[in-house]
Design a protein around this motif. Structure first.
Motif, PDB file in Angstrom:
ATOM      1  N   MET A   1      -6.255  43.631  10.521  1.00 44.05           N
ATOM      2  CA  MET A   1      -4.836  43.910  10.711  1.00 44.05           C
ATOM      3  C   MET A   1      -4.461  45.211  10.005  1.00 44.05           C
ATOM      4  O   MET A   1      -3.684  46.013  10.493  1.00 44.05           O
ATOM      5  N   HIS A   2      -5.068  45.426   8.844  1.00 41.78           N
ATOM      6  CA  HIS A   2      -4.660  46.570   8.048  1.00 41.78           C
ATOM      7  C   HIS A   2      -4.955  47.901   8.757  1.00 41.78           C
ATOM      8  O   HIS A   2      -4.150  48.813   8.720  1.00 41.78           O
ATOM      9  N   THR A   3      -6.126  47.992   9.428  1.00 34.70           N
ATOM     10  CA  THR A   3      -6.467  49.249  10.092  1.00 34.70           C
ATOM     11  C   THR A   3      -5.483  49.531  11.223  1.00 34.70           C
ATOM     12  O   THR A   3      -5.080  50.661  11.435  1.00 34.70           O
ATOM     13  N   HIS A   4      -5.084  48.472  11.922  1.00 35.44           N
ATOM     14  CA  HIS A   4      -4.109  48.601  12.991  1.00 35.44           C
ATOM     15  C   HIS A   4      -2.816  49.185  12.421  1.00 35.44           C
ATOM     16  O   HIS A   4      -2.203  50.080  12.998  1.00 35.44           O
ATOM     17  N   PHE A   5      -2.451  48.682  11.264  1.00 35.36           N
ATOM     18  CA  PHE A   5      -1.253  49.145  10.569  1.00 35.36           C
ATOM     19  C   PHE A   5      -1.393  50.633  10.228  1.00 35.36           C
ATOM     20  O   PHE A   5      -0.490  51.417  10.443  1.00 35.36           O
ATOM     21  N   MET A   6      -2.562  51.015   9.726  1.00 35.80           N
ATOM     22  CA  MET A   6      -2.782  52.409   9.360  1.00 35.80           C
ATOM     23  C   MET A   6      -2.684  53.313  10.599  1.00 35.80           C
ATOM     24  O   MET A   6      -2.155  54.402  10.544  1.00 35.80           O
ATOM     25  N   ASP A   7      -3.235  52.825  11.708  1.00 41.60           N
ATOM     26  CA  ASP A   7      -3.161  53.602  12.946  1.00 41.60           C
ATOM     27  C   ASP A   7      -1.717  53.853  13.338  1.00 41.60           C
ATOM     28  O   ASP A   7      -1.351  54.954  13.734  1.00 41.60           O
ATOM     29  N   LYS A   8      -0.920  52.805  13.227  1.00 44.76           N
ATOM     30  CA  LYS A   8       0.491  52.944  13.610  1.00 44.76           C
ATOM     31  C   LYS A   8       1.204  53.914  12.681  1.00 44.76           C
ATOM     32  O   LYS A   8       2.037  54.698  13.097  1.00 44.76           O
ATOM     33  N   LEU A   9       0.857  53.833  11.406  1.00 46.22           N
ATOM     34  CA  LEU A   9       1.477  54.706  10.428  1.00 46.22           C
ATOM     35  C   LEU A   9       1.095  56.156  10.724  1.00 46.22           C
ATOM     36  O   LEU A   9       1.871  57.073  10.514  1.00 46.22           O
ATOM     37  N   ARG A  10      -0.114  56.329  11.251  1.00 39.95           N
ATOM     38  CA  ARG A  10      -0.610  57.675  11.531  1.00 39.95           C
ATOM     39  C   ARG A  10       0.193  58.371  12.623  1.00 39.95           C
ATOM     40  O   ARG A  10       0.158  59.597  12.736  1.00 39.95           O
ATOM     41  N   ASN A  11       0.923  57.595  13.415  1.00 39.69           N
ATOM     42  CA  ASN A  11       1.798  58.207  14.427  1.00 39.69           C
ATOM     43  C   ASN A  11       2.836  59.103  13.776  1.00 39.69           C
ATOM     44  O   ASN A  11       3.472  59.913  14.444  1.00 39.69           O
ATOM     45  N   TYR A  12       3.055  58.920  12.487  1.00 46.19           N
ATOM     46  CA  TYR A  12       4.090  59.687  11.789  1.00 46.19           C
ATOM     47  C   TYR A  12       3.474  60.742  10.877  1.00 46.19           C
ATOM     48  O   TYR A  12       4.091  61.190   9.928  1.00 46.19           O
ATOM     49  N   ASP A  13       2.238  61.099  11.204  1.00 41.99           N
ATOM     50  CA  ASP A  13       1.596  62.206  10.505  1.00 41.99           C
ATOM     51  C   ASP A  13       2.062  63.511  11.138  1.00 41.99           C
ATOM     52  O   ASP A  13       2.113  63.617  12.357  1.00 41.99           O
ATOM     53  N   VAL A  14       2.385  64.480  10.294  1.00 41.11           N
ATOM     54  CA  VAL A  14       2.634  65.818  10.814  1.00 41.11           C
ATOM     55  C   VAL A  14       1.419  66.642  10.423  1.00 41.11           C
ATOM     56  O   VAL A  14       1.167  66.873   9.246  1.00 41.11           O
ATOM     57  N   SER A  15       0.655  67.021  11.429  1.00 38.48           N
ATOM     58  CA  SER A  15      -0.583  67.757  11.170  1.00 38.48           C
ATOM     59  C   SER A  15      -0.256  69.232  11.011  1.00 38.48           C
ATOM     60  O   SER A  15       0.338  69.829  11.897  1.00 38.48           O
ATOM     61  N   PHE A  16      -0.635  69.812   9.887  1.00 34.56           N
ATOM     62  CA  PHE A  16      -0.252  71.200   9.636  1.00 34.56           C
ATOM     63  C   PHE A  16      -1.445  72.143   9.537  1.00 34.56           C
ATOM     64  O   PHE A  16      -1.285  73.349   9.489  1.00 34.56           O
ATOM     65  N   SER A  17      -2.663  71.595   9.521  1.00 34.17           N
ATOM     66  CA  SER A  17      -3.800  72.457   9.192  1.00 34.17           C
ATOM     67  C   SER A  17      -4.027  73.570  10.210  1.00 34.17           C
ATOM     68  O   SER A  17      -4.382  74.673   9.854  1.00 34.17           O
ATOM     69  N   GLY A  18      -3.788  73.285  11.498  1.00 37.14           N
ATOM     70  CA  GLY A  18      -4.040  74.332  12.488  1.00 37.14           C
ATOM     71  C   GLY A  18      -2.850  75.231  12.763  1.00 37.14           C
ATOM     72  O   GLY A  18      -2.933  76.131  13.593  1.00 37.14           O
ATOM     73  N   LEU A  19      -1.752  74.995  12.084  1.00 36.59           N
ATOM     74  CA  LEU A  19      -0.527  75.724  12.402  1.00 36.59           C
ATOM     75  C   LEU A  19      -0.466  77.092  11.727  1.00 36.59           C
ATOM     76  O   LEU A  19      -0.932  77.266  10.616  1.00 36.59           O
ATOM     77  N   LYS A  20       0.147  78.028  12.407  1.00 32.54           N
ATOM     78  CA  LYS A  20       0.406  79.337  11.799  1.00 32.54           C
ATOM     79  C   LYS A  20       1.507  79.173  10.759  1.00 32.54           C
ATOM     80  O   LYS A  20       2.270  78.221  10.813  1.00 32.54           O
ATOM     81  N   THR A  21       1.604  80.136   9.862  1.00 31.75           N
ATOM     82  CA  THR A  21       2.731  80.090   8.931  1.00 31.75           C
ATOM     83  C   THR A  21       3.994  80.337   9.744  1.00 31.75           C
ATOM     84  O   THR A  21       3.955  80.947  10.808  1.00 31.75           O
ATOM     85  N   GLY A  22       5.111  79.823   9.235  1.00 33.73           N
ATOM     86  CA  GLY A  22       6.372  79.945   9.963  1.00 33.73           C
ATOM     87  C   GLY A  22       6.930  78.580  10.305  1.00 33.73           C
ATOM     88  O   GLY A  22       6.481  77.561   9.784  1.00 33.73           O
TER      89      GLY A  22
END
Length: 179
Positions: A1-22
């Motif tokens: 159950m916990h991994t499922h929960f983590m997956d759902k939480l991951r929907n609210y990740d803002v991924s910034f590593s590939g982004l340009k500055t700005g």
């Protein structure tokens, strides 16, 4: 159950590593399912909330501005009827990189240098929770009802000072003034 929960939480990740500055904008729609991720006493019925996230990426840190806007259904303390309460709030957070996760500083969150994304679920949750008044009073409740209620409710004079800066109390005062 916990991994499922983590997956759902991951929907609210803002991924910034590939982004340009700005500046970058992200949009999330949150509903009941979102609040079920949190172990909460608070009843979030029928939430319809849009979250706008503005990320300003700098070379060594990130600036987040998180705005929530929408409605959540509350039950009136007085009349017991359901009513839609408007939710509107925003928070600004500075995200720095360091050894480990640390959110002990006001408005600054440190995340591990190796992280590629920043999870905003908790911030969205707090943002919405702060928009919910302590006393839930339907807009249909009249001034007279409130006056009667005031007579019978215990006076909290000594507590007043502490609540000065609590946004929930300010929201409540605004609610009373609007009627």
């Amino acid at each position: 159950m916990h991994t499922h929960f983590m997956d759902k939480l991951r929907n609210y990740d803002v991924s910034f590593s590939g982004l340009k500055t700005g500046r970058h904008e992200f949009r999330f729609e949150i509903d009941k399912e979102f609040f079920q991720l949190f172990d909460t006493e608070q009843e979030f019925t029928n939430p319809k909330i849009a979250v706008d996230v503005l990320l300003d990426k700098h070379s060594t840190f990130l600036e987040f501005e998180i705005r929530v806007k929408g409605t959540v259904e509350l039950v009136c303390d007085i009349s017991n009827e359901n009513f839609d309460h408007p939710i509107e709030n925003e928070i600004k957070v500075l995200v720095k990189f360091g050894e480990e996760y640390d959110d002990s500083e006001e408005d600054v969150i440190t995340i591990p240098t190796a992280d590629h994304a920043f999870n905003i679920a908790q911030l969205i949750y707090e943002n919405v929770a702060l928009s919910i008044p302590m006393k839930k009073i339907s807009p249909n409740v009249s001034e007279e009802d409130l006056a009667i209620l005031d007579k019978f409710s215990p006076k909290e004079d000594d507590e007043e000072e502490e609540h000065e800066s609590d946004p929930r109390w300010d929201a409540l005062k605004n609610l009373k003034n609007k009627n």
